[in-house]
Design a protein around this motif. Structure first.
Motif, PDB file in Angstrom:
ATOM      1  N   ARG A   1      56.184 -13.984   3.965  1.00  0.00           N
ATOM      2  CA  ARG A   1      55.471 -15.424   4.192  1.00  0.00           C
ATOM      3  C   ARG A   1      56.086 -16.359   3.405  1.00  0.00           C
TER       4      ARG A   1
ATOM      5  N   PRO B   1      49.014 -23.522   4.535  1.00  0.00           N
ATOM      6  CA  PRO B   1      48.577 -23.001   5.999  1.00  0.00           C
ATOM      7  C   PRO B   1      49.113 -21.583   6.217  1.00  0.00           C
ATOM      8  N   ARG B   2      48.095 -21.360   7.022  1.00  0.00           N
ATOM      9  CA  ARG B   2      48.095 -19.458   7.417  1.00  0.00           C
ATOM     10  C   ARG B   2      49.315 -19.248   8.051  1.00  0.00           C
ATOM     11  N   ASN B   3      49.892 -20.111   8.795  1.00  0.00           N
ATOM     12  CA  ASN B   3      51.395 -19.993   9.278  1.00  0.00           C
ATOM     13  C   ASN B   3      52.132 -21.087   9.128  1.00  0.00           C
TER      14      ASN B   3
ATOM     15  N   GLU C   1      54.900 -22.012   9.796  1.00  0.00           N
ATOM     16  CA  GLU C   1      55.683 -22.343  11.055  1.00  0.00           C
ATOM     17  C   GLU C   1      54.858 -22.800  12.204  1.00  0.00           C
ATOM     18  N   ASP C   2      53.725 -22.914  12.126  1.00  0.00           N
ATOM     19  CA  ASP C   2      52.706 -23.395  13.059  1.00  0.00           C
ATOM     20  C   ASP C   2      51.556 -24.096  12.523  1.00  0.00           C
ATOM     21  N   LEU C   3      51.618 -25.383  12.141  1.00  0.00           N
ATOM     22  CA  LEU C   3      50.627 -26.158  11.402  1.00  0.00           C
ATOM     23  C   LEU C   3      49.358 -26.457  12.219  1.00  0.00           C
ATOM     24  N   HIS C   4      49.520 -26.557  13.431  1.00  0.00           N
ATOM     25  CA  HIS C   4      48.325 -26.566  14.352  1.00  0.00           C
ATOM     26  C   HIS C   4      47.834 -25.517  14.620  1.00  0.00           C
ATOM     27  N   PHE C   5      48.366 -24.505  14.592  1.00  0.00           N
ATOM     28  CA  PHE C   5      47.352 -23.128  14.551  1.00  0.00           C
ATOM     29  C   PHE C   5      46.663 -22.976  13.231  1.00  0.00           C
ATOM     30  N   SER C   6      47.425 -23.574  12.314  1.00  0.00           N
ATOM     31  CA  SER C   6      46.753 -23.045  10.790  1.00  0.00           C
ATOM     32  C   SER C   6      45.416 -24.071  10.711  1.00  0.00           C
TER      33      SER C   6
END
Length: 262
Positions: free
Chosen positions: A79, A209-211, A213-218
C-alpha cells in the motif's frame, strides 16, 4: 484480653515516625507524589516529556514514542504512503481562504492542526477531530433550520368552504419551508464536499484513505464534510458560539445557496 486494649493505647504505642507517615502534612503529600512520579518514570518517556514541555517539537508533528508498536502490523504491505501537508504556511493560507482576513489567527496552533486531522491519520495517535465535528454539525444544522424558518415565504392558502380563517402569524410563516429533507439537502455531504473543494481543503486534510488511488471510493466527500464541521466546532470552543454561528452562516450556508436574512 486483646479486645480490652483501647484504640488510644494502640495509637500511643505507634512510633512518632509511623504516625507522621500515616498522617502526612500537605507538603509531604506533594513530595511523596513527586517522588512516586519520578520513580515510575522511565528513560523512554523522558525525551518525549522533555520535548513537549520545552516546546521544541509541536504535538501535531510527531507520533508519541510510547504509542508506537515495536513492529509493524502490515508485513510486506504494498500500500503506497499517502502524502499529507506538514507546512504551517499552507495551513494558514487555507484558514484565510475559509475564514477571511486574519483567519489564520482565529484558532490556536495546535487546534488548527487538530481540526483538519481525521481519525484514520496515523491511527489516531496524534489526536483527531471527531468530537469537534459532533459539535460543529449541530451548530451548522441549527443555523440552517433558523435561516430556513426566517427566509421562507408564506404559502398561499385555499379558501375555506365554511368561511373559516386559519390562524396566521409572521413568525410562523416559514414553518412550511422547514423540513428535514430540505435541511439535509442543503447540508448534505456532497454539497459540503463541493464547498470544501472551493476552499481547497484537500491540500491540508490529514487522513489516510483506504485506497490512495481512488479517493472517492475511500470516502473523501464524507471526510471533507466532517472536517468542515470540526472547524466550526473548534471555533465554538475557542471563540464562542456567536463567532461560530456567524462563520456557519457566512462561510458555509451562504456559499451553499442559502439566503441569509439579516
Amino acid at each position: 484480653m486483646a479486645s480490652n486494649i483501647s484504640i488510644r493505647s494502640l495509637r500511643a504505642a505507634v512510633c512518632p515516625n509511623c504516625r507522621s507517615f500515616a498522617r502526612p502534612s500537605p507538603g509531604s503529600i506533594a513530595s511523596v507524589a513527586a517522588f512516586s512520579r519520578r520513580g515510575q518514570s522511565t528513560s523512554t518517556s523522558a525525551p518525549a516529556e522533555a520535548a513537549d514541555v520545552g516546546g521544541q517539537k509541536p504535538r501535531w508533528s510527531y507520533t508519541p514514542p510510547l504509542a508506537k508498536a515495536p513492529f509493524s502490523l502490515r508485513l510486506n504491505s504494498k500500500r503506497p504512503e499517502f502524502p499529507v501537508n506538514s507546512d504551517p504556511k499552507v495551513l494558514d493560507e487555507f484558514y484565510i481562504r475559509l475564514l477571511g482576513d486574519g483567519g489564520d489567527k482565529v484558532l490556536s496552533e495546535e487546534v488548527k492542526w487538530l481540526a483538519v486531522t481525521h481519525k484514520s491519520f496515523d491511527q489516531g495517535r496524534r489526536g483527531f477531530n471527531d468530537r469537534l465535528a459532533f459539535l460543529g454539525k449541530r451548530i451548522v444544522q441549527l443555523q440552517a433550520s433558523m435561516v430556513l424558518a426566517q427566509s421562507a415565504k408564506k404559502t398561499p392558502t385555499t379558501e375555506d368552504p365554511f368561511g373559516r380563517t386559519p390562524f396566521s402569524h409572521p413568525a410562523l410563516d416559514g414553518l412550511t419551508n422547514l423540513s428535514s429533507d430540505k435541511k439535509n439537502f442543503l447540508t448534505s455531504k456532497l454539497k459540503l464536499a463541493e464547498l470544501a473543494d472551493k476552499y481547497e481543503l484537500q491540500k491540508v486534510l490529514r487522513w489516510s484513505p483506504r485506497n490512495p488511488e481512488d479517493l472517492h471510493f475511500s470516502g473523501l466527500e464524507l471526510v471533507q464534510a466532517h472536517t468542515l464541521y470540526a472547524i466550526v466546532g473548534a471555533i465554538a470552543l475557542e471563540q464562542g458560539g456567536v463567532v461560530a454561528n456567524k462563520i456557519a452562516r457566512k462561510r458555509i450556508l451562504e456559499p451553499l445557496g442559502v439566503k441569509i436574512v439579516s
